[in-house]
Design a protein around this motif. Sequence first.
Motif, PDB file in Angstrom:
ATOM      1  N   MET A   1       0.846  -1.173   0.000  1.00  0.00           N
ATOM      2  CA  MET A   1       0.000   0.000   0.000  1.00  0.00           C
ATOM      3  C   MET A   1       0.891   1.236   0.000  1.00  0.00           C
ATOM      4  SD  MET A   1      -2.606   1.250   3.031  1.00  0.00           S
ATOM      5  CE  MET A   1      -2.895  -0.430   3.423  1.00  0.00           C
ATOM      6  N   ILE A   2       0.582   2.146  -0.881  1.00  0.00           N
ATOM      7  CA  ILE A   2       1.413   3.334  -1.015  1.00  0.00           C
ATOM      8  C   ILE A   2       1.115   4.322   0.115  1.00  0.00           C
ATOM      9  CG2 ILE A   2      -0.134   4.645  -2.517  1.00  0.00           C
ATOM     10  CD1 ILE A   2       2.463   5.274  -4.171  1.00  0.00           C
ATOM     11  N   LYS A   3       2.188   4.826   0.712  1.00  0.00           N
ATOM     12  CA  LYS A   3       2.059   5.844   1.750  1.00  0.00           C
ATOM     13  C   LYS A   3       3.108   6.907   1.464  1.00  0.00           C
ATOM     14  CE  LYS A   3       0.065   2.972   5.262  1.00  0.00           C
ATOM     15  NZ  LYS A   3       0.008   2.581   6.635  1.00  0.00           N
ATOM     16  N   ILE A   4       2.677   8.132   1.360  1.00  0.00           N
ATOM     17  CA  ILE A   4       3.574   9.234   1.044  1.00  0.00           C
ATOM     18  C   ILE A   4       3.903   9.978   2.332  1.00  0.00           C
ATOM     19  CG2 ILE A   4       3.918  11.310  -0.352  1.00  0.00           C
ATOM     20  CD1 ILE A   4       3.570   8.707  -1.982  1.00  0.00           C
ATOM     21  N   ALA A   5       5.046   9.663   2.921  1.00  0.00           N
ATOM     22  CA  ALA A   5       5.487  10.333   4.143  1.00  0.00           C
ATOM     23  C   ALA A   5       6.200  11.636   3.806  1.00  0.00           C
ATOM     24  CB  ALA A   5       6.408   9.421   4.942  1.00  0.00           C
ATOM     25  N   ILE A  25      -7.637   4.294  -4.068  1.00  0.00           N
ATOM     26  CA  ILE A  25      -6.796   5.485  -3.949  1.00  0.00           C
ATOM     27  C   ILE A  25      -7.524   6.686  -4.540  1.00  0.00           C
ATOM     28  CG2 ILE A  25      -4.608   6.561  -4.616  1.00  0.00           C
ATOM     29  CD1 ILE A  25      -3.428   3.718  -4.779  1.00  0.00           C
ATOM     30  N   ILE A  26      -7.565   7.754  -3.771  1.00  0.00           N
ATOM     31  CA  ILE A  26      -8.072   9.020  -4.283  1.00  0.00           C
ATOM     32  C   ILE A  26      -6.965  10.051  -4.130  1.00  0.00           C
ATOM     33  CG2 ILE A  26     -10.510   8.535  -3.819  1.00  0.00           C
ATOM     34  CD1 ILE A  26     -10.254  10.306  -1.318  1.00  0.00           C
ATOM     35  N   MET A  27      -7.010  11.079  -4.945  1.00  0.00           N
ATOM     36  CA  MET A  27      -6.019  12.136  -4.876  1.00  0.00           C
ATOM     37  C   MET A  27      -6.615  13.286  -4.065  1.00  0.00           C
ATOM     38  SD  MET A  27      -3.575  10.706  -6.534  1.00  0.00           S
ATOM     39  CE  MET A  27      -2.368  12.004  -6.750  1.00  0.00           C
ATOM     40  N   LYS A  28      -5.935  13.619  -2.966  1.00  0.00           N
ATOM     41  CA  LYS A  28      -6.405  14.672  -2.069  1.00  0.00           C
ATOM     42  C   LYS A  28      -5.433  15.844  -2.103  1.00  0.00           C
ATOM     43  CE  LYS A  28      -9.827  13.096   0.647  1.00  0.00           C
ATOM     44  NZ  LYS A  28     -10.825  13.838   1.320  1.00  0.00           N
ATOM     45  N   PRO A  29      -5.945  17.083  -2.148  1.00  0.00           N
ATOM     46  CA  PRO A  29      -5.046  18.245  -2.143  1.00  0.00           C
ATOM     47  C   PRO A  29      -4.479  18.511  -0.747  1.00  0.00           C
ATOM     48  CG  PRO A  29      -7.333  18.949  -2.228  1.00  0.00           C
ATOM     49  CD  PRO A  29      -7.343  17.449  -2.298  1.00  0.00           C
ATOM     50  N   GLU A  41      -8.038   2.198   3.300  1.00  0.00           N
ATOM     51  CA  GLU A  41      -7.519   0.901   3.746  1.00  0.00           C
ATOM     52  C   GLU A  41      -8.587  -0.189   3.765  1.00  0.00           C
ATOM     53  OE1 GLU A  41      -4.962   1.125   7.173  1.00  0.00           O
ATOM     54  OE2 GLU A  41      -4.108   3.021   6.480  1.00  0.00           O
ATOM     55  N   ASP A  42      -9.856   0.186   3.836  1.00  0.00           N
ATOM     56  CA  ASP A  42     -10.930  -0.812   3.806  1.00  0.00           C
ATOM     57  C   ASP A  42     -11.093  -1.421   2.411  1.00  0.00           C
ATOM     58  OD1 ASP A  42     -11.509  -0.446   6.503  1.00  0.00           O
ATOM     59  OD2 ASP A  42     -12.978   1.144   6.078  1.00  0.00           O
TER      60      ASP A  42
END
Length: 170
Positions: A1-5, A25-29, A41-42
């Motif tokens: 699962m991708i996580k952008i820290a 996955i959605i793109m959030k500003p 995650e669900d």
Amino acid sequence: MIKIADPSKCCGCTACQAVCPKDAIIMKPDVLGFLYPQVDEDKCVDCGLCEKVCDFSSRYPQLSADSLRMNVRHQDPEVVANSQSGGAFTVFSSSVLSEGGTVYGAVLNKDFTVSHVRACNEAERDMMRGSKYVQSEIGNSFRRIKEDLTEGRTVMFCGTPCQVAGLKSY
């Protein structure tokens, strides 16, 4: 699962969103309006496709001094007046459309947001002319491009370098 820290490790290209088979996955500003992936995650099944497709910094290095460069200017003054970059987009996209291909590019929406759309003719393509200077919403463009290519169509994609890298990775 991708996580952008670290946001500097993500260009917001949306390849991870496009490749996700579960639409998890959605793109959030962020606070400045730049888009980053957020995973539900669900919905995620930990298939790893999002991580596999994400590798823009090492896979697409900076262009060298020997890179190809072109100067293009459309011969029609009206096209140049209604375009940017000398009408180069119109020149290249006209060729693709004349072959029955499709063109993907950014349009300015009525609410002043910018999104990528698909064009199959010159009238639809003309809405893409002119620079936008903001990050566009890619939507389902990557998936539609894959469909077009699978069907044997020529495709032209016009976007930011990060979006092009994301599309190539996808």
